[in-house]
Design an enzyme around this catalytic site. Sequence first.
Site, PDB file in Angstrom:
ATOM      1  N   ASP A   1     -16.272   0.696 -21.474  1.00  0.00           N
ATOM      2  CA  ASP A   1     -14.933   0.915 -20.920  1.00  0.00           C
ATOM      3  C   ASP A   1     -13.970   1.410 -22.010  1.00  0.00           C
ATOM      4  O   ASP A   1     -14.163   1.120 -23.189  1.00  0.00           O
ATOM      5  CB  ASP A   1     -14.426  -0.411 -20.319  1.00  0.00           C
ATOM      6  CG  ASP A   1     -13.280  -0.188 -19.353  1.00  0.00           C
ATOM      7  OD1 ASP A   1     -12.966   0.972 -19.042  1.00  0.00           O
ATOM      8  OD2 ASP A   1     -12.692  -1.194 -18.913  1.00  0.00           O
TER       9      ASP A   1
ATOM     10  N   HIS B   1     -14.814  10.539 -22.249  1.00  0.00           N
ATOM     11  CA  HIS B   1     -16.173  10.367 -21.708  1.00  0.00           C
ATOM     12  C   HIS B   1     -17.188  11.119 -22.584  1.00  0.00           C
ATOM     13  O   HIS B   1     -18.292  10.649 -22.822  1.00  0.00           O
ATOM     14  CB  HIS B   1     -16.248  10.886 -20.268  1.00  0.00           C
ATOM     15  CG  HIS B   1     -15.378  10.123 -19.308  1.00  0.00           C
ATOM     16  ND1 HIS B   1     -15.330   8.745 -19.296  1.00  0.00           N
ATOM     17  CD2 HIS B   1     -14.531  10.540 -18.330  1.00  0.00           C
ATOM     18  CE1 HIS B   1     -14.482   8.350 -18.349  1.00  0.00           C
ATOM     19  NE2 HIS B   1     -13.985   9.411 -17.758  1.00  0.00           N
TER      20      HIS B   1
ATOM     21  N   LEU C   1     -37.990   0.813 -26.166  1.00  0.00           N
ATOM     22  CA  LEU C   1     -36.777   0.419 -25.439  1.00  0.00           C
ATOM     23  C   LEU C   1     -36.717   1.043 -24.044  1.00  0.00           C
ATOM     24  O   LEU C   1     -36.997   2.236 -23.887  1.00  0.00           O
ATOM     25  CB  LEU C   1     -35.562   0.887 -26.245  1.00  0.00           C
ATOM     26  CG  LEU C   1     -34.198   0.700 -25.582  1.00  0.00           C
ATOM     27  CD1 LEU C   1     -33.709  -0.725 -25.753  1.00  0.00           C
ATOM     28  CD2 LEU C   1     -33.168   1.669 -26.150  1.00  0.00           C
TER      29      LEU C   1
HETATM   30  C1  FPP Z   1     -14.982   3.686 -18.167  1.00  0.00           C
HETATM   31  O1  FPP Z   1     -13.911   4.099 -18.956  1.00  0.00           O
HETATM   32  C2  FPP Z   1     -16.102   4.594 -18.360  1.00  0.00           C
HETATM   33  C3  FPP Z   1     -16.745   5.273 -17.378  1.00  0.00           C
HETATM   34  C4  FPP Z   1     -16.411   5.127 -15.960  1.00  0.00           C
HETATM   35  C5  FPP Z   1     -17.813   6.213 -17.694  1.00  0.00           C
HETATM   36  C6  FPP Z   1     -18.714   5.779 -18.788  1.00  0.00           C
HETATM   37  C7  FPP Z   1     -19.545   6.898 -19.224  1.00  0.00           C
HETATM   38  C8  FPP Z   1     -19.880   7.146 -20.496  1.00  0.00           C
HETATM   39  C9  FPP Z   1     -19.490   6.310 -21.626  1.00  0.00           C
HETATM   40  C10 FPP Z   1     -20.757   8.284 -20.834  1.00  0.00           C
HETATM   41  C11 FPP Z   1     -22.092   8.045 -20.225  1.00  0.00           C
HETATM   42  C12 FPP Z   1     -23.113   8.822 -20.856  1.00  0.00           C
HETATM   43  C13 FPP Z   1     -24.247   9.194 -20.234  1.00  0.00           C
HETATM   44  C14 FPP Z   1     -25.309   9.709 -21.064  1.00  0.00           C
HETATM   45  C15 FPP Z   1     -24.441   9.101 -18.794  1.00  0.00           C
HETATM   46  P1  FPP Z   1     -12.542   4.503 -18.245  1.00  0.00           P
HETATM   47  O2  FPP Z   1     -12.605   5.950 -17.911  1.00  0.00           O
HETATM   48  O3  FPP Z   1     -12.321   3.629 -17.057  1.00  0.00           O
HETATM   49  O4  FPP Z   1     -11.527   4.222 -19.370  1.00  0.00           O
HETATM   50  P2  FPP Z   1     -10.021   3.691 -19.174  1.00  0.00           P
HETATM   51  O5  FPP Z   1     -10.124   2.322 -18.546  1.00  0.00           O
HETATM   52  O6  FPP Z   1      -9.489   3.659 -20.553  1.00  0.00           O
HETATM   53  O7  FPP Z   1      -9.332   4.682 -18.285  1.00  0.00           O
END
Ligand code: FPP
Length: 252
Positions: free
Chosen positions: A32, A49, A143
């Site tokens: 997050d 992201h 893994l």
């Molecule tokens: C939450 O942060 C994150 C997500 C919903 C997406 C997570 C995805 C990645 C870290 C990349 C994944 C990688 C692969 C290889 C699939 P948020 O957007 O809710 O952050 P915020 O709360 O600060 O707005």
Amino acid sequence: MLDRISFWKKEEKTELNIRHDTIPAHVAIIMDGNGRWAKRRGLPRVAGHHEGMKVVKKVVKYANSLGIKVLTLYAFSTENWKRPREEVDFLMRLPGEFLNSFLPELIEQNVRVTIMGHKEVLPIHTIQAVDEAIEKTKNNTGLILNFALNYGSRNEITTALTDIIRDIEAGTIGRDAVNEDLVSQYLMTSSLPDPDLLIRTSGEVRLSNFMLWQLAYSEFWFTDVNWPDFKDEHLKKAIYDYQNRGRRYGGV
Ligand code: FPP
């Protein structure tokens, strides 16, 4: 705030020793804070992201080197469809980009890729990318990199219940066969151990519909660090803290 700074300064100086005989077998992470990371830098949310995807590569390598058996990453929830269209499109392209650049290394590292979630409604390019990774790594024994993609725990449990009722009605299983083990077998994690350790980044302290059944006895570890800033040292600290807690499973 001062306490936190001095804590991290102190930690930088002190090398944490983790024990290699009690590494958590299954670590699950709610990644997050990508949006906030980007906002603080005046960048669009998707930049967070993208940076988060790079962190996934590093964490996978480090987790594998530590001997973690399963790493489950919450990449897209059933609720994330509510986000702006452009953000959803970007998130749906990330598995392809990640695997395009990283699949050879995953194969070399003996990592097996699996997916947990309703894959069938994802865009075709996402399905193709993950299917290729699943197929090419299916015999790997290192893994297990388990992406929760279009995953929601309440939906998973509801589906398990309807499947159990269907099988009882069909006579495949008896009513008296329904117990905790049976329910676990109907979940998307039927072939995996429950997580030993759950990590959530960015300072939020909630589960957000993630593995509600499977996390019943897991240790939780929260950090204010946003996912794009998450480093090997944070995983090491989470494991160190995990190893210094007493897990009693309801006993004494
Ligand atoms: C939450 O942060 C994150 C997500 C919903 C997406 C997570 C995805 C990645 C870290 C990349 C994944 C990688 C692969 C290889 C699939 P948020 O957007 O809710 O952050 P915020 O709360 O600060 O707005």
